[in-house]
Design a protein around this motif. Sequence first.
Motif, short mmCIF file in Angstrom:
data_model
loop_
_atom_site.label_atom_id
_atom_site.label_comp_id
_atom_site.label_asym_id
_atom_site.label_seq_id
_atom_site.Cartn_x
_atom_site.Cartn_y
_atom_site.Cartn_z
N ASP A 131 87.89 -105.08 -28.35
CA ASP A 131 86.66 -105.55 -28.98
C ASP A 131 86.86 -106.90 -29.66
N ALA A 132 88.06 -107.14 -30.19
CA ALA A 132 88.34 -108.45 -30.77
C ALA A 132 88.30 -109.53 -29.69
N LEU A 133 88.86 -109.26 -28.52
CA LEU A 133 88.80 -110.21 -27.41
C LEU A 133 87.35 -110.51 -27.04
N ILE A 134 86.50 -109.48 -27.04
CA ILE A 134 85.09 -109.69 -26.70
C ILE A 134 84.42 -110.57 -27.75
N SER A 135 84.64 -110.26 -29.02
CA SER A 135 83.97 -111.00 -30.08
C SER A 135 84.45 -112.45 -30.14
N LEU A 136 85.73 -112.68 -29.86
CA LEU A 136 86.27 -114.03 -29.91
C LEU A 136 85.87 -114.88 -28.71
N SER A 137 85.33 -114.24 -27.68
CA SER A 137 84.93 -114.98 -26.48
C SER A 137 83.44 -115.27 -26.45
N ALA A 138 82.71 -114.90 -27.53
CA ALA A 138 81.27 -115.12 -27.57
C ALA A 138 80.89 -115.78 -28.89
N PRO A 139 79.90 -116.67 -28.89
CA PRO A 139 79.45 -117.28 -30.14
C PRO A 139 78.78 -116.24 -31.03
N PRO A 140 78.75 -116.47 -32.34
CA PRO A 140 78.21 -115.46 -33.28
C PRO A 140 76.80 -115.01 -32.94
N GLU A 141 75.95 -115.93 -32.47
CA GLU A 141 74.56 -115.57 -32.23
C GLU A 141 74.36 -114.76 -30.96
N ARG A 142 75.45 -114.55 -30.20
CA ARG A 142 75.34 -113.78 -28.95
C ARG A 142 76.35 -112.63 -28.90
N GLN A 143 76.80 -112.20 -30.06
CA GLN A 143 77.75 -111.08 -30.11
C GLN A 143 77.12 -109.81 -29.54
N GLY A 144 75.87 -109.54 -29.91
CA GLY A 144 75.22 -108.33 -29.42
C GLY A 144 75.12 -108.31 -27.90
N ARG A 145 74.79 -109.46 -27.31
CA ARG A 145 74.70 -109.54 -25.85
C ARG A 145 76.06 -109.31 -25.21
N ALA A 146 77.11 -109.92 -25.76
CA ALA A 146 78.44 -109.75 -25.18
C ALA A 146 78.88 -108.30 -25.21
N PHE A 147 78.70 -107.65 -26.35
CA PHE A 147 79.07 -106.23 -26.44
C PHE A 147 78.15 -105.38 -25.56
N GLY A 148 76.89 -105.79 -25.44
CA GLY A 148 75.97 -105.04 -24.58
C GLY A 148 76.39 -105.09 -23.13
N VAL A 149 76.80 -106.27 -22.65
CA VAL A 149 77.28 -106.39 -21.27
C VAL A 149 78.52 -105.53 -21.05
N HIS A 150 79.45 -105.62 -21.99
CA HIS A 150 80.68 -104.82 -21.84
C HIS A 150 80.36 -103.33 -21.84
N ARG A 151 79.51 -102.89 -22.80
CA ARG A 151 79.19 -101.46 -22.88
C ARG A 151 78.43 -100.99 -21.65
N ALA A 152 77.61 -101.87 -21.06
CA ALA A 152 76.90 -101.49 -19.85
C ALA A 152 77.88 -101.26 -18.69
N MET A 153 78.86 -102.14 -18.56
CA MET A 153 79.87 -101.97 -17.51
C MET A 153 80.74 -100.76 -17.80
N ASP A 154 81.11 -100.59 -19.06
CA ASP A 154 81.89 -99.42 -19.46
C ASP A 154 81.14 -98.13 -19.11
N THR A 155 79.84 -98.12 -19.36
CA THR A 155 79.05 -96.92 -19.12
C THR A 155 78.81 -96.68 -17.65
N THR A 156 78.88 -97.73 -16.84
CA THR A 156 78.82 -97.52 -15.40
C THR A 156 79.97 -96.62 -14.96
N GLY A 157 81.15 -96.84 -15.55
CA GLY A 157 82.27 -95.96 -15.27
C GLY A 157 82.02 -94.55 -15.76
#
Length: 426
Positions: free
Chosen positions: A140-166
């Motif tokens: 989660d730190a890698l995800i947050s550090l790879s996205a600007p503050p104003e798009r943290q929710g979108r970055a985690f949303g994309v990751h969680r969507a892919m995670d949930t596909t599994g």
Amino acid sequence: MYLADRSTPQGTTGSAPDRVRGTVRAVSPTVLALGTVSLITDVSSEMVTAVLPLYLVVGLGLSPLGFGMLDGVQNGVSALVQLTGGHLADRVRNHKLIAGIGYGLSALCKPLLLVHNLGALGTALALDRTGKGLRTAPRDALISLSAPPERQGRAFGVHRAMDTTGALLGPILAFLILGVAAGGYDAVFAVSGCVAALGVLVLLLFVPGGRTAPAPASAEGAASPSREARVDLRAAFGLLRTRRLRALFACAVLLGLTTVSDAFLYLLVQRRTGIDEQLFPLLPLGTATVFLLLALPAGRLADRVGRRVVFLAGHAGLLLAYALLLWAPGTPALPWLVLVLHGVFYAATDGVLPAAVAAVVPERLRASGIALVGTGQALARFCCSLAFGAAWAAWGDGPALAGAAVGLACCAAVAGAALRPTGDPR
């Protein structure tokens, strides 16, 4: 910034066209690579999760109290190790390394599931949760550090969507294997181990990583660079002196104390609706499907309208699911309604909470801060599993669920007041 923070932080610079172009830019390759690893790993883990409750309770004859203790121990191990994983990732400044160790440990323990006794099974589950605890905060730190503050929710949303596909594919694969393989549960566990190994390979090959440079000292800390650069447990726990993180931590713990585990919820759906045992592994599909569809929209909504609103709305959905199980057991659509609300709960909370934490902790302690809140939440859910299992064994599933529902309503009201934004950032 509390959970109520909006997408654009105060003091943000840059022209309006720049910000518009930023909103349409694709998420970073790191998020996509980590999402792929999580997708594959979740196929493996959810194959086991889908059949485990029925295997333990029906196949091995484990009592609800015993299952609650085992489920609670899993969450407890993950909670205790999560803080270690976050601290180590910040200490060695290599988030990929610690995450890789966690993914590898979860893959290596899968063969123990083939040993048919509770001791070996408990050891395998504990090791699997140890791996999960090690990898969660660095990932989660890698995800947050790879996205600007104003798009943290979108970055985690994309990751969680892919995670949930599994998570969606895992139960389907388990269901198909149970229907065609002679080995039954053993075949599910063996395939799960192979898929987990594939996830580790993808992590090693495609997730960028390596040792990161220390964060530069801020203007406030320029006079004492050694203190600014320090990364230890005292510095991690010192984050709780910040009112913003302390509120997030307290609310995560409070709500975790009344969040019934997924395994118990699926058992309740099966018992109170009479679903055939052969269909039990498919129940997580309902949750996973809704989570998959709503994870990204919920993350973007949290960036836009405020994380507090979305976070509390998710818990309101979970409370409604409890109420339906209690007071509408004869409704034909009950299983689907409960699973939809369960998916809404995860879409509105699972990525929103770490995004909120990432907004209030410095980069050098990003993994530690995420782990601190995650550990508190997981320990609270550990206590909930033990208490719920004991209450079910003593009074039955109905009174146990009623107690959880009343507790969740009270805790959500307290959390709503505690997370209300204030003008004082301290």
